[in-house]
Enzyme design. Structure first.
Site, PDB file in Angstrom:
ATOM      1  N   GLY A 189      -3.475  -8.340  -4.002  1.00 57.94           N
ATOM      2  CA  GLY A 189      -2.597  -7.995  -5.120  1.00 57.94           C
ATOM      3  C   GLY A 189      -1.140  -8.018  -4.709  1.00 57.94           C
ATOM      4  O   GLY A 189      -0.761  -8.600  -3.695  1.00 57.94           O
ATOM      5  N   ASN A 190      -0.291  -7.374  -5.532  1.00 57.99           N
ATOM      6  CA  ASN A 190       1.134  -7.285  -5.228  1.00 57.99           C
ATOM      7  C   ASN A 190       1.668  -5.952  -5.714  1.00 57.99           C
ATOM      8  O   ASN A 190       0.919  -5.126  -6.243  1.00 57.99           O
ATOM      9  CB  ASN A 190       1.894  -8.472  -5.839  1.00 57.99           C
ATOM     10  CG  ASN A 190       1.673  -8.575  -7.334  1.00 57.99           C
ATOM     11  OD1 ASN A 190       2.046  -7.686  -8.102  1.00 57.99           O
ATOM     12  ND2 ASN A 190       1.039  -9.671  -7.770  1.00 57.99           N
ATOM     13  N   HIS A 191       2.951  -5.753  -5.555  1.00 55.51           N
ATOM     14  CA  HIS A 191       3.542  -4.438  -5.823  1.00 55.51           C
ATOM     15  C   HIS A 191       4.000  -4.248  -7.273  1.00 55.51           C
ATOM     16  O   HIS A 191       4.611  -3.230  -7.597  1.00 55.51           O
ATOM     17  CB  HIS A 191       4.743  -4.205  -4.901  1.00 55.51           C
ATOM     18  CG  HIS A 191       4.383  -4.128  -3.454  1.00 55.51           C
ATOM     19  ND1 HIS A 191       3.578  -3.133  -2.934  1.00 55.51           N
ATOM     20  CD2 HIS A 191       4.699  -4.936  -2.404  1.00 55.51           C
ATOM     21  CE1 HIS A 191       3.432  -3.315  -1.637  1.00 55.51           C
ATOM     22  NE2 HIS A 191       4.090  -4.402  -1.283  1.00 55.51           N
TER      23      HIS A 191
END
Length: 399
Positions: free
Chosen positions: A210-212
């Site tokens: 995923g990412n932030h």
């Protein structure tokens, strides 16, 4: 919305009157000057002293009370106010307003108003659903009164039903949105898709890539579009407070997001692609949790995800497509390339390494690029104010 505004808050006789005190404080925190008018029944639940202490203003309870002989109190307040709220609004007060009855300070002031009126019904569910109450609410809507619909929840009678006054912060947000929708807009009746959050690509049943991205910018854009009169479908990977009036479609992966967008895209006027979509996903997803190996390195094979905005941008007919670019270097160069490559009508770029412009925060600083070569930097603002600035430019471009 309420900064430097003059607000008259009318409190009627229901158990939810205590929430009106909190609501008054929220309005004041927004910068409003608040003056309270109470019905006789309201004083059975909360005292006038409570409101006068909170607002530092006198409270009007008597139609014939005259602190100043040169002015009629209820007429003066009606002329003074920028906005009138009735919180909570009982079935009795709703009936009075709809029929034009003016027999106390509160109902007479309402009849004398020339400013927007926001009414928040709160009562027993049977009273709320009574055909007479529903007819009266329908009349108020026809007359242009803003009705904040009651919530479902635990009632004073000890059971759950419709008729509960929304929580004060939700009430404030709904009122602000509905008031903004009264302002002239070029997006009234337009249909928009908005994406929000970072996609999650599974590695095994418990892990993902995923990412932030927090999704806050996407939700802010959905709210700003709703405020501008548009219909909004929010396709999201995160769970945040849903802007009032938005339709929510929950997804997780890039493929799920693409599937939902592709089927809806032909029937909308615009797409705002604020989600942070993973470029790649694992080639295979393990059926069971991957256990720690006895060797030093774990290798995963990845395959490319569909470029959602580029694909839909190439398919567009009359839709207005807005892309996003979160960069860490050479912002304008990369953004200009993405604008062209993704067939977008507008691209919103930000350098996520800058203070206040990164993921998860409540502020943003963006540059708006368009195909004519224009690159307009905006100042650092809250995400909702940034969203409103973007939507204003979308409306101008569409028209």
């Amino acid at each position: 919305m309420f900064n430097d505004k003059k607000v008259v808050l009318i409190v009627t006789g229901g158990i939810a009157a205590y929430k009106a005190a909190i609501f008054a404080r929220l309005l004041m925190k927004e910068g409003a000057v608040v003056k309270v008018v109470m019905t006789k029944a309201a004083t059975e639940f909360v005292t006038p002293k409570t409101f006068s202490t909170l607002t530092k203003q006198p409270v009007l309870t008597d139609l014939f009370a005259q602190e100043n002989e040169d002015e009629i109190a209820h007429i003066h307040l009606a002329d003074w106010a920028d906005y009138l709220f009735v919180v909570p609004a009982t079935a009795n007060m709703i009936a009075k307003i709809s029929q034009g009855i003016a027999d106390d300070a509160a109902s007479t002031l309402i009849q004398a108003r020339s400013t927007p009126l926001i009414v928040a019904p709160a009562m027993n569910s049977n009273m709320y659903q009574n055909p007479a109450t529903q007819r009266n609410l329908a009349l108020l809507r026809q007359d242009g009164v803003i009705i904040i619909e009651p919530a479902n929840g635990m009632l004073a009678e000890g059971y759950t039903g419709a008729g509960r006054l929304p929580e004060p912060d939700d009430l404030l947000h709904q009122a602000e949105m509905r008031l903004r929708q009264l302002q002239p807009t070029n997006l009234a009746g337009k249909n928009f898709l908005v994406t929000a959050g970072g996609t999650k690509e599974a590695i095994d049943p418990v892990r993902f890539i995923g990412n932030h991205s927090s999704g806050k910018m996407g939700y802010a854009l959905a709210q700003a579009l709703l405020e501008a009169g548009a219909h909004v479908t929010l396709v999201s990977t995160v769970e945040l407070a849903l802007p009032f009036g938005a339709e929510l479609v929950q997804v997780q992966t890039a493929q799920e997001m693409f599937t939902e967008l592709e089927q809806r895209f032909p029937n909308v006027d615009g797409l705002v692609m604020a989600a942070a979509v993973a470029d790649y996903r694992p080639e295979t997803v393990a059926q069971n949790k991957i256990k720690k190996q006895n060797h030093e390195h774990l290798k995963l094979e990845f395959t490319e995800n569909v470029d959602i905005v580029a694909t839909l941008g190439e398919q567009k007919q009359n839709q207005f497509v807005v892309a996003f670019a979160a960069e860490t270097q050479d912002l304008l160069q990369h953004a200009a390339d993405k604008l062209k490559r993704k067939h977008a009508d507008m691209l919103i770029a930000n350098d996520v390494t800058k203070n206040g412009a990164g993921f998860a925060g409540d502020t943003n600083q963006v540059t708006i690029l368009t195909p004519d070569g224009n690159a307009e930097p905006l100042e650092l603002m809250s995400k909702i104010e940034t969203a409103r600035a973007i939507v204003k430019r979308i409306a101008k471009r569409i028209n």
